[in-house]
Design an enzyme around this catalytic site. Structure first.
Site, mmCIF file in Angstrom:
data_model
loop_
_atom_site.group_PDB
_atom_site.id
_atom_site.type_symbol
_atom_site.label_atom_id
_atom_site.label_comp_id
_atom_site.label_asym_id
_atom_site.label_seq_id
_atom_site.Cartn_x
_atom_site.Cartn_y
_atom_site.Cartn_z
ATOM 1 N N CYS A 146 0.837 -1.202 0.000
ATOM 2 C CA CYS A 146 0.000 0.000 0.000
ATOM 3 C C CYS A 146 0.870 1.250 0.000
ATOM 4 O O CYS A 146 1.386 1.656 1.046
ATOM 5 C CB CYS A 146 -0.924 -0.002 1.213
ATOM 6 S SG CYS A 146 -2.026 1.434 1.296
ATOM 7 N N CYS A 149 -0.503 4.060 2.147
ATOM 8 C CA CYS A 149 -0.292 3.864 3.589
ATOM 9 C C CYS A 149 1.145 4.170 3.996
ATOM 10 O O CYS A 149 1.386 4.812 5.020
ATOM 11 C CB CYS A 149 -0.613 2.419 3.976
ATOM 12 S SG CYS A 149 -2.233 1.821 3.457
ATOM 13 N N ASP A 150 2.105 3.694 3.212
ATOM 14 C CA ASP A 150 3.497 3.687 3.651
ATOM 15 C C ASP A 150 4.453 4.566 2.849
ATOM 16 O O ASP A 150 5.621 4.698 3.221
ATOM 17 C CB ASP A 150 4.030 2.246 3.629
ATOM 18 C CG ASP A 150 3.215 1.320 4.519
ATOM 19 O OD1 ASP A 150 2.762 1.786 5.579
ATOM 20 O OD2 ASP A 150 3.042 0.147 4.161
#
Length: 325
Positions: A146, A149-150
């Protein structure tokens, strides 16, 4: 239930107004809202209690955590909040369902039966991986599925994205706004993404496309420091080289965890649960879906939690309208 004389397991049966199948942000939030509505929900956490976030390290994009939070810690907060209001949580798996009539018959791994007036499906989705041992070794230490997300953790660093479709191109473009350089590793000689996405990727100066390439492995001491690449595998032109990267992102798709519902409710071609419009209603009255198992697009913790809330509200409304149950 164990019979002391025979030491054999005797199948148990029970009833519940709301059965939540799955955990994570969607399942725990559904349990929280349902328990606050005095519906006494039962949550079956499934094979991975807490969902995918249990394998995530720092989370910085969930509201309410200004300093960030570790994925497992946040999921424990969700879990404890659901328990606080009376949700019953079981670390077991539902293995069979029958949605042909209400109450719905659901069976767990031990053979126990739950007759549920309503069911909220929140079984999530699993990212597809290449199957390399190094992916597991470096999960949370440079390997991610992701970028949204990261990606923030890789500002001014080198990263790689695996995949050649629209999702991979979108991830590469997003990361290109943060990272110093982005390698797009494509096993074929062409991108499968739309023409617009292809053009954007090719025009981005800090994205390098590695066609006809496969990843053989990753290396690094305390985290990912590089990847072993093979080009033109299985041909006379086969060659190998390494790239220096800090992050390795998989963008080869997700697989919804919905196999046990096949034939019971409507799923799309990829296996995601179909819901009606902006609701969490499925084609079966009394069955609702929340989180990544019904979301092929966003797949974020915050959006999953939101649909968990909506599923509980939809279930509560259904029970009020079917008070004869």
């Amino acid at each position: 239930m164990l019979n002391r004389k025979t030491q054999s397991y005797i199948m148990a049966e029970e009833k519940t107004r709301v059965l939540v199948i799955g955990s994570g942000p969607a399942g725990y939030t559904a349990g929280l809202y349902a328990s606050r509505a005095n519906l006494q929900p039962v949550i079956y956490e499934g094979n991975q209690p807490g969902g995918q976030l249990m394998q995530t390290t720092e989370i910085e994009n969930f509201p309410g955590y200004p300093e960030g939070v570790q994925g497992p810690e946040m999921m424990e907060h969700f879990r404890q909040q659901a328990l606080r209001f009376g949700a019953e949580i079981r670390s077991r798996v539902i293995t069979k369902v029958d949605f042909s009539s209400r109450p719905f018959r659901c069976e767990d791994e031990k053979g126990d039966i739950i007759w549920a007036e309503t069911v909220i499906i929140s079984t999530g989705a699993s990212a597809k991986y290449l199957g390399l041992p190094d992916e597991e070794k470096y999960r949370g230490l440079g390997v991610s599925a992701c970028a949204t997300c990261d990606g923030f953790f890789y500002r001014k660093k080198n990263v790689a994205v695996v995949g050649g479709g629209d999702t991979a191109c979108e991830e590469a473009l997003y990361l290109s706004t943060l990272a110093k350089k982005v390698y797009l590793i494509v096993r074929r000689g062409v991108l499968r993404a739309s023409e617009v996405m292809q053009r954007r990727v090719k025009e981005k100066e800090n994205i390098e496309i590695l066609f006809h390439c496969n990843t053989e492995g990753l290396f690094g001491e305390d985290g990912v420091e590089g990847a072993h690449i093979v080009k033109n595998i299985g041909t006379p032109e086969e060659s190998r080289f390494d790239i220096e990267i800090d992050g390795f992102f998989l963008a080869i798709g997700h697989r919804p965890n919905t196999e046990i519902f096949r034939g019971q409710i409507d799923l799309d071609e990829e296996g995601y649960v179909k819901v009606k419009g902006a609701t969490t209603l499925t084609n079966v009255d009394g069955v609702f879906a929340a989180g990544d198992c019904a979301d092929p697009r966003y797949r974020q913790a915050i959006s999953a939690a939101g649909t968990g809330c909506r599923a509980a509200l939809d279930a509560e409304k259904f029970l009020m309208e079917h008070s004869e149950l």
